[in-house]
Design an enzyme around this catalytic site. Structure first.
Site, PDB file in Angstrom:
ATOM      1  N   SER A  42     -13.744  -4.059   1.186  1.00 24.59           N
ATOM      2  CA  SER A  42     -14.713  -3.362   0.328  1.00 24.59           C
ATOM      3  C   SER A  42     -16.158  -3.771   0.588  1.00 24.59           C
ATOM      4  O   SER A  42     -16.915  -4.042  -0.346  1.00 24.59           O
ATOM      5  CB  SER A  42     -14.376  -3.580  -1.152  1.00 24.59           C
ATOM      6  OG  SER A  42     -15.023  -2.627  -1.963  1.00 24.59           O
ATOM      7  N   ARG A  77     -14.352   8.503  -4.567  1.00 19.08           N
ATOM      8  CA  ARG A  77     -13.500   7.439  -5.110  1.00 19.08           C
ATOM      9  C   ARG A  77     -13.570   7.376  -6.635  1.00 19.08           C
ATOM     10  O   ARG A  77     -12.571   7.138  -7.306  1.00 19.08           O
ATOM     11  CB  ARG A  77     -13.941   6.102  -4.502  1.00 19.08           C
ATOM     12  CG  ARG A  77     -13.134   4.882  -4.901  1.00 19.08           C
ATOM     13  CD  ARG A  77     -11.737   4.870  -4.334  1.00 19.08           C
ATOM     14  NE  ARG A  77     -11.698   5.047  -2.895  1.00 19.08           N
ATOM     15  CZ  ARG A  77     -11.851   4.064  -2.000  1.00 19.08           C
ATOM     16  NH1 ARG A  77     -12.115   2.844  -2.401  1.00 19.08           N
ATOM     17  NH2 ARG A  77     -11.757   4.309  -0.708  1.00 19.08           N
ATOM     18  N   TYR A  95       0.842  -1.196   0.000  1.00 17.09           N
ATOM     19  CA  TYR A  95       0.000   0.000   0.000  1.00 17.09           C
ATOM     20  C   TYR A  95       0.883   1.253   0.000  1.00 17.09           C
ATOM     21  O   TYR A  95       1.679   1.472   0.924  1.00 17.09           O
ATOM     22  CB  TYR A  95      -0.933   0.044   1.212  1.00 17.09           C
ATOM     23  CG  TYR A  95      -1.966  -1.067   1.266  1.00 17.09           C
ATOM     24  CD1 TYR A  95      -2.244  -1.866   0.154  1.00 17.09           C
ATOM     25  CD2 TYR A  95      -2.677  -1.317   2.435  1.00 17.09           C
ATOM     26  CE1 TYR A  95      -3.191  -2.863   0.217  1.00 17.09           C
ATOM     27  CE2 TYR A  95      -3.630  -2.323   2.500  1.00 17.09           C
ATOM     28  CZ  TYR A  95      -3.881  -3.107   1.387  1.00 17.09           C
ATOM     29  OH  TYR A  95      -4.821  -4.100   1.445  1.00 17.09           O
ATOM     30  N   SER A 123      -5.086 -13.992   1.179  1.00 14.78           N
ATOM     31  CA  SER A 123      -6.047 -13.044   0.615  1.00 14.78           C
ATOM     32  C   SER A 123      -6.372 -13.430  -0.816  1.00 14.78           C
ATOM     33  O   SER A 123      -5.462 -13.645  -1.625  1.00 14.78           O
ATOM     34  CB  SER A 123      -5.478 -11.622   0.659  1.00 14.78           C
ATOM     35  OG  SER A 123      -6.372 -10.699   0.055  1.00 14.78           O
TER      36      SER A 123
END
Length: 336
Positions: A206, A228, A54, A152
């Site tokens: 999300s 966004r 990130y 993930s």
């Protein structure tokens, strides 16, 4: 705040997790990011999710600064490894022993901690033997740098193979972090049943579908400034799949349901994912503390079967359910 066990372990995490994927170190100034983390702490959130990829490691640094001075034992800090970091050299990505070992050391330094509660394989690595990856994870657990292991966006078959190796090596694979929302349900057909069988929980990202489920995007209307959908640093590309007039029209039709329940649209969306008993926590992000305060009120909300059925009726065929979408999420070759 309510708390749930993570997989078949004794670790409890908060039903709402604060995550800093598209905000810290990129979209949001550090002072605002720290204010959001402080708001999360004030609201009872104890679980924080990040990743070394990130903002190319900056997000971990910001989170570490924001959590400085907190009692470490009262927090659950989750991070991930896989994506390209640093100058993005040929060994700066993937799940090789080299990249994992170097990555955990960097993550611990940036986060300002001696260990992470959950270390997650951010995607499946087709170019590294699974045995190599899990042997490295097992070594990190024995060194005390990692307490539990997660993954993930792994498929059901990948979860099964990883769980078997973890068990053989004497460590616990207890979580999977997939995208999951009213609009994106690709894990329900295969990943969730397999996870229930293996004792693996979902740590979902999300849950508000990148903001679409707040209802702020009106079909045919102008995009809200600063949203966004207007972010060219990555947010707009991620939300594009939901910016369809049929989807947006159906989302608007959810507003009466939320109003009847006394919930905001965001709270309804988060409560919906938490209604799945295989979900341990829903990750929220924020650019302003007010968003944290609003979202966290979904903790403890329980939607009944009638409400869940009404939501299904409203959304109808716009819901994505194809299990193959999970397989598509992991690159077949490394990016560098």
């Amino acid at each position: 705040m309510d708390f749930r066990y993570l997989g078949a372990s004794g670790l409890k995490i908060s039903e709402i997790t604060y995550g800093n994927w598209l905000t810290h170190g990129s979209q949001v100034e550090n002072d605002a990011a720290i204010a959001c983390v402080r708001a999360a702490l004030d609201d009872g959130i104890s679980t924080f999710d990040t990743a070394d990829v990130y903002a190319n490691t900056k997000a971990e640094t910001v989170l570490g600064q924001a959590l400085k001075g907190q009692r470490r034992e009262s927090l659950e800090i989750l991070t991930k490894v896989f994506g390209p970091t640093g100058p993005k050299g040929h060994n700066d990505t993937g799940l090789s022993r080299k990249h994992i070992t170097e990555s955990i050391n960097g993550s611990l330094r940036r986060l300002g901690t001696d260990y992470v509660d959950l270390y997650q394989a951010h995607r499946f690595d087709y170019e590294t033997p699974l045995e190599e990856t899990f042997q490295t994870f097992a070594d990190l657990v024995r060194q005390g740098k990692v307490l539990y292991v997660g993954v993930s966006e792994w498929t059901a078959d990948q979860l099964r193979a990883g769980h078997a190796l973890a068990k053989e090596l004497g460590i616990q694979l207890i979580s999977n972090q997939p995208q999951y929302s009213m609009l994106w349900r690709v894990i329900e057909g295969e990943v969730v049943p397999t996870s229930r069988e293996l004792g693996i929980s979902q740590v979902v990202w999300s849950p508000i579908a990148q903001g679409v489920l707040t209802g702020k995007y009106v079909p045919g209307g102008e995009l809200p400034a600063g949203s966004r959908a207007t972010d060219e640093k990555g947010g707009a590309s991620m939300i594009k799949r939901f910016m369809d007039d049929d989807v947006l029209t159906r989302v608007q039709a959810l507003k009466p349901i939320a109003k009847e329940l006394g919930l905001s649209m965001a709270q309804l969306a988060i409560a919906w994912v938490l209604a799945n008993d295989n979900v341990a926590t829903a990750i929220i992000g924020a650019s302003r503390p007010e968003q944290v305060h609003d979202n966290v009120r979904a903790a403890g909300v329980r939607l009944n079967a009638e409400t869940l059925g009404r939501i299904d009726d409203v959304l109808g065929g716009v819901v994505e359910r194809d299990p193959a979408k999970t397989l598509e999420s992991s690159p077949k070759t490394r990016e560098v």
